[in-house]
Design an enzyme around this catalytic site. Structure first.
Site, mmCIF file in Angstrom:
data_model
loop_
_atom_site.group_PDB
_atom_site.id
_atom_site.type_symbol
_atom_site.label_atom_id
_atom_site.label_comp_id
_atom_site.label_asym_id
_atom_site.label_seq_id
_atom_site.Cartn_x
_atom_site.Cartn_y
_atom_site.Cartn_z
ATOM 1 N N GLY A 7 -0.333 -5.474 -5.557
ATOM 2 C CA GLY A 7 0.553 -6.607 -5.803
ATOM 3 C C GLY A 7 -0.241 -7.568 -6.664
ATOM 4 N N ALA A 8 -0.124 -7.356 -7.976
ATOM 5 C CA ALA A 8 -0.963 -8.125 -8.912
ATOM 6 C C ALA A 8 -0.128 -9.173 -9.630
ATOM 7 C CB ALA A 8 -1.627 -7.187 -9.905
ATOM 8 N N MET A 11 -1.002 -14.389 -7.299
ATOM 9 C CA MET A 11 -2.176 -14.433 -6.419
ATOM 10 C C MET A 11 -3.062 -13.202 -6.583
ATOM 11 S SD MET A 11 -2.283 -17.256 -4.878
ATOM 12 C CE MET A 11 -3.309 -17.104 -3.436
ATOM 13 N N LYS A 189 0.260 -22.294 9.009
ATOM 14 C CA LYS A 189 0.728 -22.243 7.624
ATOM 15 C C LYS A 189 2.203 -21.832 7.591
ATOM 16 C CE LYS A 189 -0.436 -21.052 2.953
ATOM 17 N NZ LYS A 189 -0.772 -20.013 1.992
ATOM 18 N N ASN A 193 5.405 -23.484 5.621
ATOM 19 C CA ASN A 193 6.333 -22.715 4.788
ATOM 20 C C ASN A 193 7.725 -22.651 5.429
ATOM 21 O OD1 ASN A 193 4.456 -22.044 2.749
ATOM 22 N ND2 ASN A 193 3.613 -20.427 4.013
ATOM 23 N N ASN A 197 9.680 -24.705 2.584
ATOM 24 C CA ASN A 197 10.236 -23.712 1.653
ATOM 25 C C ASN A 197 11.751 -23.632 1.730
ATOM 26 O OD1 ASN A 197 8.208 -22.593 0.047
ATOM 27 N ND2 ASN A 197 7.496 -21.274 1.671
ATOM 28 N N SER A 263 7.143 -22.790 -3.244
ATOM 29 C CA SER A 263 7.241 -21.501 -3.953
ATOM 30 C C SER A 263 8.614 -20.838 -3.787
ATOM 31 C CB SER A 263 6.141 -20.560 -3.475
ATOM 32 O OG SER A 263 6.279 -20.354 -2.092
ATOM 33 N N GLU A 276 11.174 -14.897 0.583
ATOM 34 C CA GLU A 276 10.459 -14.322 1.737
ATOM 35 C C GLU A 276 10.993 -14.880 3.065
ATOM 36 O OE1 GLU A 276 6.353 -15.331 0.325
ATOM 37 O OE2 GLU A 276 6.006 -13.184 0.507
HETATM 38 P P1 NAD Z 1 4.358 -13.131 -7.210
HETATM 39 O O1 NAD Z 1 5.830 -13.252 -7.178
HETATM 40 O O2 NAD Z 1 3.639 -13.788 -8.331
HETATM 41 O O3 NAD Z 1 3.955 -11.593 -7.225
HETATM 42 C C1 NAD Z 1 4.377 -10.732 -6.200
HETATM 43 C C2 NAD Z 1 4.939 -9.468 -6.857
HETATM 44 O O4 NAD Z 1 6.155 -9.786 -7.555
HETATM 45 C C3 NAD Z 1 3.990 -8.847 -7.861
HETATM 46 O O5 NAD Z 1 4.104 -7.451 -7.734
HETATM 47 C C4 NAD Z 1 4.550 -9.300 -9.180
HETATM 48 O O6 NAD Z 1 4.250 -8.450 -10.267
HETATM 49 C C5 NAD Z 1 6.042 -9.308 -8.894
HETATM 50 N N1 NAD Z 1 6.765 -10.210 -9.804
HETATM 51 C C6 NAD Z 1 6.450 -11.503 -10.091
HETATM 52 N N2 NAD Z 1 7.333 -12.021 -10.977
HETATM 53 C C7 NAD Z 1 8.206 -11.014 -11.253
HETATM 54 C C8 NAD Z 1 9.341 -10.908 -12.104
HETATM 55 N N3 NAD Z 1 9.764 -11.943 -12.832
HETATM 56 N N4 NAD Z 1 10.000 -9.734 -12.157
HETATM 57 C C9 NAD Z 1 9.582 -8.673 -11.413
HETATM 58 N N5 NAD Z 1 8.515 -8.706 -10.575
HETATM 59 C C10 NAD Z 1 7.849 -9.863 -10.498
HETATM 60 O O7 NAD Z 1 3.846 -13.594 -5.789
HETATM 61 P P2 NAD Z 1 2.554 -14.458 -5.411
HETATM 62 O O8 NAD Z 1 2.839 -15.887 -5.693
HETATM 63 O O9 NAD Z 1 1.368 -13.813 -5.994
HETATM 64 O O10 NAD Z 1 2.562 -14.298 -3.834
HETATM 65 C C11 NAD Z 1 2.044 -13.146 -3.152
HETATM 66 C C12 NAD Z 1 1.946 -13.494 -1.674
HETATM 67 O O11 NAD Z 1 0.992 -14.561 -1.523
HETATM 68 C C13 NAD Z 1 3.238 -14.002 -1.057
HETATM 69 O O12 NAD Z 1 3.309 -13.643 0.297
HETATM 70 C C14 NAD Z 1 3.101 -15.517 -1.166
HETATM 71 O O13 NAD Z 1 3.894 -16.207 -0.220
HETATM 72 C C15 NAD Z 1 1.613 -15.671 -0.888
HETATM 73 N N6 NAD Z 1 0.979 -16.894 -1.419
HETATM 74 C C16 NAD Z 1 1.273 -17.335 -2.669
HETATM 75 C C17 NAD Z 1 0.619 -18.473 -3.147
HETATM 76 C C18 NAD Z 1 0.859 -18.985 -4.552
HETATM 77 O O14 NAD Z 1 0.377 -20.084 -4.881
HETATM 78 N N7 NAD Z 1 1.507 -18.266 -5.428
HETATM 79 C C19 NAD Z 1 -0.315 -19.137 -2.341
HETATM 80 C C20 NAD Z 1 -0.597 -18.620 -1.067
HETATM 81 C C21 NAD Z 1 0.055 -17.482 -0.615
#
Ligand code: NAD
Length: 315
Positions: A7-8, A11, A189, A193, A197, A263, A276
């Site tokens: 999951g890139a 984060m 946390k 959220n 959220n 978020s 989520e």
């Molecule tokens: P993210 O949405 O950036 O990424 C998660 C997945 O969704 C990845 O596989 C990504 O490639 C995909 N994705 C993102 N945008 C997309 C799009 N437009 N179309 C298709 N796929 C897409 O999620 P995140 O913010 O990295 O969060 C990951 C986890 O970490 C979650 O559980 C989140 O609640 C938690 N988290 C996030 C943050 C933050 O600041 N972003 C902080 C703490 C915890």
């Protein structure tokens, strides 16, 4: 160490980038084809505390993961609803020595991970780092943060492995620490959220605007009470007034984060993405049903967010 970021998105890219800069062998695994293509073609582009950088990192689509892509540590950073399909696609690389760290927001992810990984190799935690996606192959990484984590199973060996993972994260400057009280931290946390959220998303407000209303206190208190009652059934003690005070002091402050949209708002209102909610308030509802604890506020908020997702045609 060989590290897979599963999951890139925002984060995962942050953790992958920071660990790569520390010299670890990082592989990004993701399900968003345009994102993976962009990283493969031009590298991961990041606005890193105001500086534009490009980092050449190997990236692969999760459906194309093969047996030889094994690693010592898998860090899970999908959205909660993508977790099970990610783990299914990672089956070929999960072997006896693989450690899996979950830092997703929400509660109860270990129940999903346990279906794929032995309990003693699962590590759970949460993080105060933040990150944002700016488009395929491009992220925005500002500020600082921390990670708190722990082994799921209490054995000396699992604890030693957790401490080793803490060291690895710290080698990348991720400010990690071992936390005996991790379930409390995860629930705390989740209370933040589970209030900010969903409420700001439904009310289409930032946290300061919501906090300025005359009914905010009562709504937040009632939701936190439900989290607390469910947590109590798992022997985790949350002090409701302390947590409500924490939320009111931190989230409503317009000088710090109060003017931000949480978020979930960004996902649903700005980017038309599914939320989520089922893994935050929805998880409390499911646990409440299991323990005989009524959770009407969480149930109603979960239903409202699903209504909004459907009205907006979120995907
Ligand atoms: P993210 O949405 O950036 O990424 C998660 C997945 O969704 C990845 O596989 C990504 O490639 C995909 N994705 C993102 N945008 C997309 C799009 N437009 N179309 C298709 N796929 C897409 O999620 P995140 O913010 O990295 O969060 C990951 C986890 O970490 C979650 O559980 C989140 O609640 C938690 N988290 C996030 C943050 C933050 O600041 N972003 C902080 C703490 C915890």
């Amino acid at each position: 160490m060989k590290i897979t970021i599963a999951g890139a998105g925002a984060m995962g890219s942050r953790f992958g980038l920071m660990l790569h800069q520390a010299g670890h062998e990082v592989l990004l695994v993701d399900g968003w084809k345009d994102h993976v293509d962009a990283i493969q073609k031009e590298g991961l582009k990041a606005n890193y505390n105001g500086e534009e950088i490009v980092v050449k990192l190997p990236a692969v689509l999760q459906s194309e993961v093969t047996e030889e892509m094994t690693s010592d540590l898998i860090i899970l950073f999908t959205k909660a609803m993508q977790l099970e399909s990610m783990l299914t696609d990672l089956k070929p690389v999960i072997h006896d020595e693989t450690k899996v760290l979950c830092l997703l927001n929400g509660i109860g992810h270990e129940e999903v991970i346990e279906q794929f990984v032995p309990k003693e190799d699962i590590f759970i935690g949460n993080t105060m780092w933040t990150a944002g996606m700016e488009g395929p192959g491009r992220v925005k990484l500002f500020g600082s943060g921390t990670v708190a984590m722990k082994n799921l199973v209490d054995t000396p060996e699992a604890k030693a492995n957790a401490e080793e993972i803490v060291e690895v994260l710290n080698s990348g400057g991720l400010n990690a620490s071992y936390s005996e009280n991790i379930l409390f931290a995860i629930y705390k946390k989740a209370c933040v959220n589970g209030t900010m959220n969903g409420l700001c998303t439904i009310l289409m407000s930032n946290m300061y605007e919501f906090g300025s209303t005359t009914t905010a206190h009562l709504i937040v208190e009632n939701i936190v009470k439900e989290f607390s009652e469910v947590a109590k059934s798992e022997n985790i003690l949350l002090n409701v007034s302390e947590i409500v005070d924490f939320i009111e002091t931190n989230c409503y402050n317009r000088e710090t984060i109060g003017l931000h949209h949480p978020s979930m708002y960004q996902d649903l209102i700005e980017n038309n993405r599914l939320t989520e909610i089922d893994y935050i308030n929805g998880a409390v509802v499911r646990k409440g049903q299991k323990y005989g604890v009524p959770t009407p506020y969480c149930e109603f908020l979960t239903a409202l967010v699903h209504c909004k997702e459907q009205i907006l045609g979120a995907k």
